[in-house]
Design an enzyme around this catalytic site. Structure first.
Site, mmCIF file in Angstrom:
data_model
loop_
_atom_site.group_PDB
_atom_site.id
_atom_site.type_symbol
_atom_site.label_atom_id
_atom_site.label_comp_id
_atom_site.label_asym_id
_atom_site.label_seq_id
_atom_site.Cartn_x
_atom_site.Cartn_y
_atom_site.Cartn_z
ATOM 1 N N ARG A 47 7.289 6.780 11.845
ATOM 2 C CA ARG A 47 7.426 6.303 10.459
ATOM 3 C C ARG A 47 7.645 4.789 10.398
ATOM 4 N NH1 ARG A 47 12.174 6.737 7.952
ATOM 5 N NH2 ARG A 47 12.734 8.640 9.053
ATOM 6 N N TYR A 98 -3.410 -0.869 -15.667
ATOM 7 C CA TYR A 98 -3.575 0.455 -15.053
ATOM 8 C C TYR A 98 -2.438 1.367 -15.517
ATOM 9 C CZ TYR A 98 -3.562 4.319 -11.927
ATOM 10 O OH TYR A 98 -3.526 5.603 -11.460
ATOM 11 N N ASP A 169 -1.909 -7.378 -8.778
ATOM 12 C CA ASP A 169 -2.732 -6.240 -8.361
ATOM 13 C C ASP A 169 -4.170 -6.754 -8.283
ATOM 14 O OD1 ASP A 169 -4.331 -3.949 -8.297
ATOM 15 O OD2 ASP A 169 -2.878 -2.754 -9.410
ATOM 16 N N LYS A 194 -9.917 2.206 -3.478
ATOM 17 C CA LYS A 194 -11.074 1.699 -4.218
ATOM 18 C C LYS A 194 -12.035 0.907 -3.307
ATOM 19 C CE LYS A 194 -8.445 3.194 -7.663
ATOM 20 N NZ LYS A 194 -8.343 4.599 -7.963
HETATM 21 C C1 PLP Z 1 -5.746 -1.435 -10.791
HETATM 22 C C2 PLP Z 1 -5.139 -0.249 -10.085
HETATM 23 N N1 PLP Z 1 -3.996 -0.417 -9.406
HETATM 24 C C3 PLP Z 1 -3.394 0.601 -8.750
HETATM 25 C C4 PLP Z 1 -3.933 1.877 -8.773
HETATM 26 C C5 PLP Z 1 -3.223 2.992 -8.064
HETATM 27 O O1 PLP Z 1 -3.821 3.256 -6.847
HETATM 28 P P1 PLP Z 1 -3.779 4.675 -6.101
HETATM 29 O O2 PLP Z 1 -4.568 5.654 -6.919
HETATM 30 O O3 PLP Z 1 -4.358 4.390 -4.755
HETATM 31 O O4 PLP Z 1 -2.337 5.084 -6.018
HETATM 32 C C6 PLP Z 1 -5.132 2.104 -9.456
HETATM 33 C C7 PLP Z 1 -5.741 3.445 -9.496
HETATM 34 O O5 PLP Z 1 -6.692 3.709 -10.211
HETATM 35 C C8 PLP Z 1 -5.748 1.009 -10.135
HETATM 36 O O6 PLP Z 1 -6.894 1.153 -10.837
#
Ligand code: PLP
Length: 371
Positions: A47, A98, A169, A194
């Site tokens: 871990r 998001y 982000d 993504k």
């Molecule tokens: C801009 C953005 N940030 C974070 C996330 C969260 O990522 P995860 O689905 O890998 O937890 C997403 C998911 O769609 C996203 O579009």
């Protein structure tokens, strides 16, 4: 470092995260399936560290220009950042971004752990006014799903001058078109689910961090919180990164062409894509980004029913949530209860993939014909 010393992204993606060359040694890192490690070393336990994570982390670090930690999902990575906030800390964030992050922040606020200031993140004056007294400015640009562009250089500089931490982000833009750490941000987050992994087959996240002390605190948060990546997922993400610049460049080219064609389509009410010269964020995007990405959104002359009909009618584009994969996906965002009510009912988010542009356009045209 001169430009000649620095590998271009396509080369970097192919070279990073490989073991040092030895005779008969492997080209690729192993998938290290080990919870238990012999005593006496620096890692200690499964871990706390893993050699497959390390290979992936070194690849993302090279792209984002900052030491990186991988987590079990994008949300786990972002949650680790918020977990460091002291009780009562003020967080300034977007009133539309998001939905998972918005809901996480709202939940922390409702539980009395933090105080959130939600602002129109593309309105620079409104954000500047909210920064004094904030412990953290959380940014996402382009925003999900409205593709607003945030003035990153200006807001990052303002936040730092007030002693406010900044997290960005970078999932939609990717380091190919913007590198927030180089603009002064403290943390860059990714949903590796993504573009970087790119094949819609894993869920994974990362944080890239400039300051060594902050890196250590986030590494401890992962160690103690336990939101660690599976070694197989880490290996797949690294494999995906090998083709990330190729995929992103093709998807971005397709997105720009689709945006141009949708802009003049009679069934479309509004198109959101910062690459269009007519887009309200075009000049801001051009001032600090090296491209405009491969996600766009649009609203229809019509409402939820018409938008659902369009999404259900496609044959090349998959009707599904998520983005950043090699295949094109679309969905009506308001079908999710957690989506912001300021997002129009008919808004369709389209993550453009790497299919042939004419196949995509034929599919979009016939789907729009259904209404
Ligand atoms: C801009 C953005 N940030 C974070 C996330 C969260 O990522 P995860 O689905 O890998 O937890 C997403 C998911 O769609 C996203 O579009």
């Amino acid at each position: 470092m001169s430009e000649n010393d620095f590998p271009h992204p396509e080369t970097l993606a192919i070279q990073v995260g490989r073991p040092s060359p030895t005779s008969d040694g492997p080209l690729n890192p192993p998938i290290s399936l080990n919870a238990t490690l012999h005593a006496g070393g620096e890692v200690g336990y499964g871990r706390y560290g893993n050699e497959t994570w390390s290979a992936l982390e070194s690849a993302i670090a090279a792209f984002e220009s900052g030491p990186t930690l991988v987590f079990s999902s994008g949300m786990a990575a972002i949650n680790a950042v918020f977990s460091l906030l002291p009780v009562g800390a003020v967080v300034t964030a977007s009133d539309q971004g998001y939905s998972g992050v918005m809901n996480l922040l709202r939940g922390l606020d409702a539980a009395g752990k933090i105080e959130i200031r939600l602002v129109d993140i593309a309105n620079t004056d409104e954000v500047l006014a909210a920064i004094p007294g904030s412990a953290l400015l959380w940014l996402e640009s382009p925003t999900n799903p409205s593709l607003k562009i945030v003035d990153l250089p200006k807001l990052i500089a303002a936040a730092k001058s007030h002693g406010c931490g900044v997290g960005v982000d970078n999932t939609f833009a990717t380091p190919l078109i913007q590198q927030p750490l180089l603009m002064g941000a403290d943390i860059v987050a990714h949903s590796l689910t993504k573009y970087l992994s790119g094949h819609s087959d894993i869920v994974l996240g990362s944080l890239s961090i400039k300051d060594p002390a902050l890196f250590q605190r986030l590494s401890d948060a992962r160690k103690i919180g336990g939101a660690i990546a599976g070694p197989f997922e880490a290996w797949l993400a690294l494999r995906g990164i090998r083709t990330f610049p190729l995929r992103f460049s093709k998807a971005q080219e397709n997105a720009a062409e689709i945006a141009r064609r949708l802009q003049v389509h009679p069934k479309i009410a509004k198109i959101n894509y910062p690459g269009l010269p007519e887009n309200e964020y075009h000049l801001r995007a051009k001032s600090f980004m090296r491209g405009f990405g491969a996600v766009l959104s649009f609203t229809l002359h019509g409402g939820a029913i018409e938008a659902e009909m369009v999404c259900d009618s496609s044959r090349v584009i998959t009707h599904a949530t998520s983005l950043g994969g090699i295949e094109s996906l679309w969905e009506r965002r308001r079908r999710w209860a957690g989506e912001s009510e300021s997002v129009p009912e008919s808004l369709i988010r389209l993550s453009v993939g790497c299919e042939n542009i004419e196949d995509l356009w034929r599919d979009i045209s016939q789907a729009l014909e259904q209404i």
